[in-house]
Design a protein around this motif. Structure first.
Motif, PDB file in Angstrom:
ATOM      1  N   ALA A 110       0.825  -1.207   0.000  1.00  0.00           N
ATOM      2  CA  ALA A 110       0.000   0.000   0.000  1.00  0.00           C
ATOM      3  C   ALA A 110       0.857   1.254   0.000  1.00  0.00           C
ATOM      4  O   ALA A 110       0.555   2.222  -0.702  1.00  0.00           O
TER       5      ALA A 110
ATOM      6  N   VAL B 227      -4.053  -1.960   7.067  1.00  0.00           N
ATOM      7  CA  VAL B 227      -2.775  -2.533   6.644  1.00  0.00           C
ATOM      8  C   VAL B 227      -2.116  -3.280   7.804  1.00  0.00           C
ATOM      9  O   VAL B 227      -2.524  -3.163   8.955  1.00  0.00           O
TER      10      VAL B 227
ATOM     11  N   ALA C  63       3.954  -0.765   4.183  1.00  0.00           N
ATOM     12  CA  ALA C  63       2.576  -1.078   4.584  1.00  0.00           C
ATOM     13  C   ALA C  63       1.964  -2.053   3.592  1.00  0.00           C
ATOM     14  O   ALA C  63       1.941  -1.793   2.384  1.00  0.00           O
TER      15      ALA C  63
ATOM     16  N   SER D 115       1.870  -3.240   8.981  1.00  0.00           N
ATOM     17  CA  SER D 115       3.105  -2.506   8.685  1.00  0.00           C
ATOM     18  C   SER D 115       4.336  -3.314   9.076  1.00  0.00           C
ATOM     19  O   SER D 115       4.410  -3.839  10.181  1.00  0.00           O
TER      20      SER D 115
ATOM     21  N   ASN E 119      -1.264  -4.230   2.229  1.00  0.00           N
ATOM     22  CA  ASN E 119      -2.699  -4.484   2.279  1.00  0.00           C
ATOM     23  C   ASN E 119      -2.909  -5.987   2.422  1.00  0.00           C
ATOM     24  O   ASN E 119      -1.952  -6.731   2.601  1.00  0.00           O
TER      25      ASN E 119
END
Length: 223
Positions: free
Chosen positions: A106, A166, A187, A168, A189
């Protein structure tokens, strides 16, 4: 006649008892097979997810050791505007190449100092209300001093105007002496994790969710 009736009752009783025993045995066999299959199934999903996370940790390791990243962290704060833009454009291109090669990333961002950040594309700007220095992915990365931290699921708001669920992966960018100079954050998804879990689904009413060692939810299909 009474003797015949007694024999019939005994026979019926024996047949009934045998049937109940057989049904119970069958239920236990089905249960044992189901537990064994589910255990193997979960073990395989664990392996797949661990392999995926390890791969993304390797990606963050490569980015963290990138020469352009090191130059931006070490020298960027002292550069003139034009020189800094050239450097950041180079860094944007390198980070964008990772983004473009994967659909599960992301954001990629590098933070150093209050409010000083570079994203994977120049069009992204920092959300001034993010308070990222107070998040666990930032503080834990600093604490680990080069070790990789995988966060629990959260809504990421570091990019202005974007609020995305998300996980991370973060790590501190350090000097040779171990001093923390910045934090790299990738990050993710849920596209890959969702795909892995959906492929392993064994029935319409069941689903997989993922916890970390402390019981925090990493992934849940009903997020």
């Amino acid at each position: 006649d009474a003797m015949i009736l007694d024999l019939e009752l005994i026979t019926i009783g024996m047949v009934g008892t045998t049937t109940l025993v057989a049904m119970q045995y069958t239920k236990e066999e089905v249960r044992a097979v189901s537990v064994d299959y589910t255990t193997q199934w979960i073990t395989q999903v664990n392996r797949d997810i661990n392999r995926y996370v390890t791969y993304m940790e390797d990606v963050s390791e490569v980015v963290g050791k990138n020469a352009t990243v090191a130059q931006w962290i070490e020298e960027g704060g002292e550069m003139g505007r034009a020189e800094l833009m050239v450097l950041e454009d180079s860094l944007n291109r390198q980070l964008s190449s990772i983004m473009n090669s994967r659909n599960d990333v992301a954001n990629i961002a590098i933070f150093t100092g209050p409010g000083r950040v570079v994203f994977d594309t120049r069009g992204k700007t920092l959300n001034t209300h993010a308070q990222y220095e107070q998040t666990d992915w930032y503080t834990e990365a600093v604490r680990l001093r080069g070790g990789t931290y995988v966060s629990s699921s959260h809504v990421q708001n570091v990019v202005a105007g974007r609020y995305t669920w998300v996980v991370s992966i973060s790590k501190a960018v350090t000097t040779g002496s171990g001093d923390v100079k910045g934090v790299l954050m990738v990050a993710l998804n849920y596209s890959v994790i969702t795909s892995l879990c959906n492929e392993a689904a064994i029935c319409a009413i069941g689903y997989i969710f993922v916890l970390d060692r402390e019981g925090n939810i990493i992934y849940h299909p009903l997020q």
